[in-house]
Motif scaffolding. Structure first.
Motif: not given
Length: 675
Positions: A27, A626, A640, A643-644, A653
């Motif tokens: 990130a 990510n 997404n 996990y984010n 994020t």
């Protein structure tokens, strides 16, 4: 305090055919130059108790960093050295005597007392290298240590315990103490032990008796128990561990050490790469994904099937690998940039000839060593990026852990009482060994013992600095003019868009750092980077912004006049919505890397987000991290990762990607939705 340098460049060459995989990254974070601090002399009086420092995610964020007056004096005494003498460097605790100080050198308390005075009550980092394991530096001789392979008891009671006791003194509770823990040790167990072609008897011993693993675990547990200590464990460099056969096992060994001798992974705040080494931060003229006439650059003699060509890509990938192995997802990375600038007249200005993959790589690479395994007092090396905070995604800071000008090892045998031997890799006439594929060592002649001041090396580093130190070593100390006309161009409930008038400078502005309420939140690149959008804010809240310019010589301007901006009111009722902010991190003419920050601008928490855009040119995403990618022609959708996706109102994020193109590279217009 002199730093007993490690071997840092040993490489196990393991050419293995594997499918190219995507570059890992993390990130996005903002960037800011580390704040320069005036040096202070030591005093016999101890510092008074200070207010405990709050635990933070990135210890360097918004903080000054300790300038070691001993190193600063050595640097300033060199012609042109005053231009960099104010840069922060680490204090090396490389033997038991260093804790209390040796003749002419401060002890640990002396440095910490100095740091308290330099801090003057503000957030402040002091950087320490903890470096005295039993059987230290088992694959080299230049920085062998004082403790024998079996003396783990002395390491605990005479070295780590006294250090921890000093750091726990309430007088230093207000400092952020960053430790670099035992460089070289754990990577050596991967490449130079256990029957490998480059194994040494000493490394085999250290692997068998477990004292590297248990020693590091003990250090992490003991130091990690001090609330204001941030442990960063050494993770080698890309030219040492960048092969598939090395990287995974290295992460496993680090995890083993982090959970040994009473430690847990919670004691590891991050990792540091390129410590006291020379690997280029970024190779601007070729990437690991390039090919020449259908031949991958991985097949070149220089890359030799490595997965990485520079330290930034390696550090970001190492971070993801470590998180996957069980380390904290918020773990950060440091990169030692003290000697990896590779500037000067010999620095390439473009890619090499495409007549062969070797000519392409060798003609365009900025790292001009004979081989990535060369580590001692390298000829042609230069000062690298000046220390600064959060310069790239996943990177907590660029740091100068190895003080420039302190020798890596003697060019010939010098009797000493520090346990330091003579390593032929420090001899410029040496033609190499299996760890550097039998190349010349590339070392400078006339070097003193590891850690001693080496004037010729400092002058070499100054001359070849990149970014350059202006005037061929005379030094530029003139800061850019103060940014003017800071103004808000747009506001929402969660974002503020800023603009300002460009600064002027005699060597050229390289970018701007943006501060919100006194804390660095981001940066721009280049003289024209005079706009910035700050996200993740709270509705109906006043924020105070300032901007600082920096230049090619590492100088920073005074801060702009402050601007207070109040964000728009939230829409209420649990509304949804998001923004996506696009930033190109690097562009080399045929490809680029970019980061996208996703901010929940609604008043309700989101569980999923989606960003879409349509390219206006030939751009095509080649890899993405990510997030989950779907693309059809010029149309791109990113949703997404598992996990984010969950974002609280106002939270942010990020995801990133690499892409190729021909022709123009106009930024697309992004759309963002949440659910």
């Amino acid at each position: 305090m002199p730093s007993g340098h490690h071997n840092g460049g040993r490489t196990r060459r393991r050419p293995v055919l594997h499918r190219l995989r995507a570059l890992a990254a993390v990130a996005a974070l903002g960037a800011t130059s580390l704040l320069p601090v005036a040096t202070a002399s030591a005093s016999a009086a101890p510092a008074e108790a200070s207010t405990p420092a709050a635990r933070v995610d990135n210890p360097y964020a918004g903080a000054g960093v300790y300038v070691n007056p001993e190193w600063a004096a050595n640097a300033a005494a060199e012609p042109g050295g005053s231009a960099v003498a104010g840069q922060p460097t680490a204090v090396w605790l490389d033997r038991i005597a260093a804790i209390n100080g040796t003749a002419g050198h401060l002890g640990l308390r002396g440095h910490l007392d100095n740091a308290v005075r330099q801090a003057a009550g503000k957030p402040f980092v002091v950087q320490l290298v903890v470096y005295d394991l039993p059987g230290r530096d088992c694959a080299a001789l230049a920085s062998n240590g004082e403790l024998g392979p079996t003396e783990i008891g002395r390491y605990r009671t005479e070295f780590i315990d006294p250090i921890a006791a000093v750091l726990a003194d309430p007088a230093y509770a207000g400092l952020r103490i960053v430790t670099t823990v035992e460089i070289d040790s754990l990577p050596n167990l991967v490449t130079n032990a256990g029957g490998t072609a480059t194994a040494t008897p000493q490394c085999d011993t250290m692997k068998a008796n477990g004292n590297y693993v248990n020693g590091v675990g003990y250090a992490l547990a003991k130091l990690g128990a001090v609330p204001n200590v941030y442990n960063y464990v050494d993770a080698g460099h890309h030219g040492w561990l960048g092969w598939d056969s090395n990287l995974g096992p290295a992460v496993d060994v680090l995890h083993q050490a982090a959970t040994a001798a009473g430690s847990t992974t919670a004691n590891v705040h991050g990792f540091i790469v390129n410590t006291a080494n020379y690997s280029a931060l970024k190779e601007p003229y070729y990437t690991i994904d390039d090919s020449v006439n259908g031949t991958s650059v991985r097949q070149s003699a220089w890359v030799d099937w490595n997965r990485y060509v520079d330290e930034l890509s390696y550090a970001q990938a190492f971070r993801q690998k470590a998180v996957s192995a069980g380390f904290d997802p918020a773990v950060g990375m440091l990169i030692d940039t003290s000697r990896n600038g590779w500037g000067g007249a010999a620095r390439p200005t473009g890619p090499g000839a495409r007549t062969s993959v070797d000519s392409y790589v060798d003609g365009g690479r900025t790292d001009r060593r004979f081989q990535t395994g060369n580590w001692c007092n390298q000829s042609g090396a230069g000062l690298g990026e000046r220390p600064r905070t959060a310069p790239e995604p996943g990177i907590d800071a660029y740091v100068w852990v190895k003080p420039p000008g302190e020798s890596d090892g003697a060019s010939q045998y010098i009797p000493n009482d520090e346990g330091k031997g003579f390593d032929r890799m420090c001899d410029p006439t040496y033609t190499g060994n299996a760890r550097n594929n039998f190349h010349l060592s590339g070392a400078l002649p006339g070097a003193p013992l590891a850690g001693a001041w080496f004037s010729a090396q400092f002058q070499e580093l100054l001359k070849n600095a990149y970014p350059p130190v202006t005037g061929g070593g005379t030094g530029d100390t003139t800061p850019p003019s103060t940014p003017a006309g800071l103004r808000a161009t747009a506001t929402t409930a969660a974002t503020v868009s800023l603009a300002w008038t460009a600064s002027t400078d005699n060597v050229g502005v390289t970018g701007y750092d943006v501060y919100r309420n006194g804390t660095a939140v981001g940066s721009t690149t280049g003289a024209g980077g005079t706009t910035y959008t700050d996200g993740g804010l709270t509705a109906s809240t006043a924020y105070r912004y300032t901007v600082v310019a920096r230049d090619a010589a590492g100088n920073a301007s005074t801060a702009s006049a402050a601007l207070t901006v109040t964000t728009a009111a939230g829409s209420g009722g649990g509304s949804s919505g998001c923004t996506a902010t696009y930033r190109v991190g690097s562009d080399w003419g045929s490809g680029f890397n970019a980061d996208v920050t996703v901010t929940n601008t609604g008043t309700a928490a989101a569980t999923h987000w989606k960003v879409t855009w349509t390219w206006g040119g030939t751009q095509q995403v080649s890899n993405l991290w990510n997030g989950v990618l779907a693309q059809s022609g010029p149309s791109v959708t990113v949703t997404n990762a598992p996990y984010n996706g969950a974002l609280a109102a106002g939270a942010s994020t990020a995801f990133g990607f690499g892409a190729g193109y021909s022709g123009g590279n106009t930024a697309p217009t992004l759309s963002c939705t949440t659910s």
